[in-house]
Enzyme design. Sequence first.
Site, PDB file in Angstrom:
ATOM      1  NE  ARG A 179      -3.600  -2.110   2.851  1.00 24.67           N
ATOM      2  CZ  ARG A 179      -3.369  -3.214   3.566  1.00 24.67           C
ATOM      3  NH1 ARG A 179      -2.205  -3.375   4.184  1.00 24.67           N
ATOM      4  NH2 ARG A 179      -4.298  -4.148   3.665  1.00 24.67           N
ATOM      5  CE  LYS A 219      -6.396  -0.609   4.694  1.00 20.53           C
ATOM      6  NZ  LYS A 219      -7.715  -0.929   4.097  1.00 20.53           N
ATOM      7  CG  HIS A 226      -4.576   0.428  -3.848  1.00 22.51           C
ATOM      8  ND1 HIS A 226      -3.887   0.496  -2.656  1.00 22.51           N
ATOM      9  CD2 HIS A 226      -5.564  -0.478  -3.654  1.00 22.51           C
ATOM     10  CE1 HIS A 226      -4.459  -0.310  -1.778  1.00 22.51           C
ATOM     11  NE2 HIS A 226      -5.472  -0.927  -2.366  1.00 22.51           N
ATOM     12  NE  ARG A 252      -3.023  -3.744  -1.205  1.00 19.45           N
ATOM     13  CZ  ARG A 252      -2.544  -4.482  -0.212  1.00 19.45           C
ATOM     14  NH1 ARG A 252      -1.237  -4.674  -0.097  1.00 19.45           N
ATOM     15  NH2 ARG A 252      -3.353  -5.037   0.671  1.00 19.45           N
ATOM     16  CG  HIS A 302      -6.315  -8.637   1.576  1.00 21.58           C
ATOM     17  ND1 HIS A 302      -6.470  -9.090   0.278  1.00 21.58           N
ATOM     18  CD2 HIS A 302      -6.107  -7.291   1.467  1.00 21.58           C
ATOM     19  CE1 HIS A 302      -6.354  -8.085  -0.564  1.00 21.58           C
ATOM     20  NE2 HIS A 302      -6.137  -6.984   0.130  1.00 21.58           N
TER      21      HIS A 302
END
Length: 298
Positions: A148, A172, A244, A247, A270
């Site tokens: 990211r 994240k 992105h 990615r 994820h």
Amino acid sequence: MNWSAAIKDFANYLKIERGLQHNTVVNYQLDVEKLQQYLDDFKIEVSPLKISVEAIREFIYDFSKSANARSQARLISGLKSFFDYLVFEDLREDNPMVLIEAPKIGRKLPDTLSLKEIDQLLDAIDLSSGQGQRNKAIIELLYGCGLRVSELVNLRISDLYFEESFINVVGKGDKQRFVPISDYTIKYIELYQKHIRNHQQIAAGHEDILFLNRRGKQLSRAMIFTVIRTLANKANIKKKISPHTFRHSFATHLLENGADLRAIQQMLGHESITTTEVYMHLNQSHLRETIEKFHPRT
């Protein structure tokens, strides 16, 4: 409790207790602030603890006049989280959003670049400049590791484990993951470090940041977007691309070449395999070729 206080407390909860990143927290705040602004505009005096389903429905109806289904769904999701927080804190007994349905939206497939287009972008880089050497390393890393943009700009030299062929990525919620890195990508990062970065005057506090601007400071997310869009124009690529996009291309090309979906999930960071499964829908022709090649009845 007024709206400003409730929104501030909600933001602190998202940041401290849920560990969400700054940009995510800001987006949640904006969702609730839109409702607050609507109430102010129409001089509706009601607190977040007392607002009714009907009042929220009127707001969403008004919002929908100038917003597409995806924006509406995003707003409803943000408001639901806000009222979930108030219920969690025992400030409300109910979440008024449970009776409000979000519009149905189709799953948006991410844009990808072909290998040829990626090579076109790389060929458009002026390697005679220090920024060019840096930008090549950036794009090789975005595509080579599927990072990211926030993960890229925050990457530190101390996160590089080149002898083990891994980098430590902070994703994240400050969750860390180790992502494999190829010798090909390592080569361009080391060239940037040796010939460009090591000769820069580095600003205090940025000594460990890998990618720096001309002033020796950490690059911004906006700068990465600018670099990529400039290169896309130079390479005459008409697709609307962003960091992105690399990615998405990373994941798609891995899948097309036979990589395991679970492995791709881990490399992308994820939480849910469902998020990764979107790549299964990207190339139906490739899936057809796969069944023709490997199924015993074809």
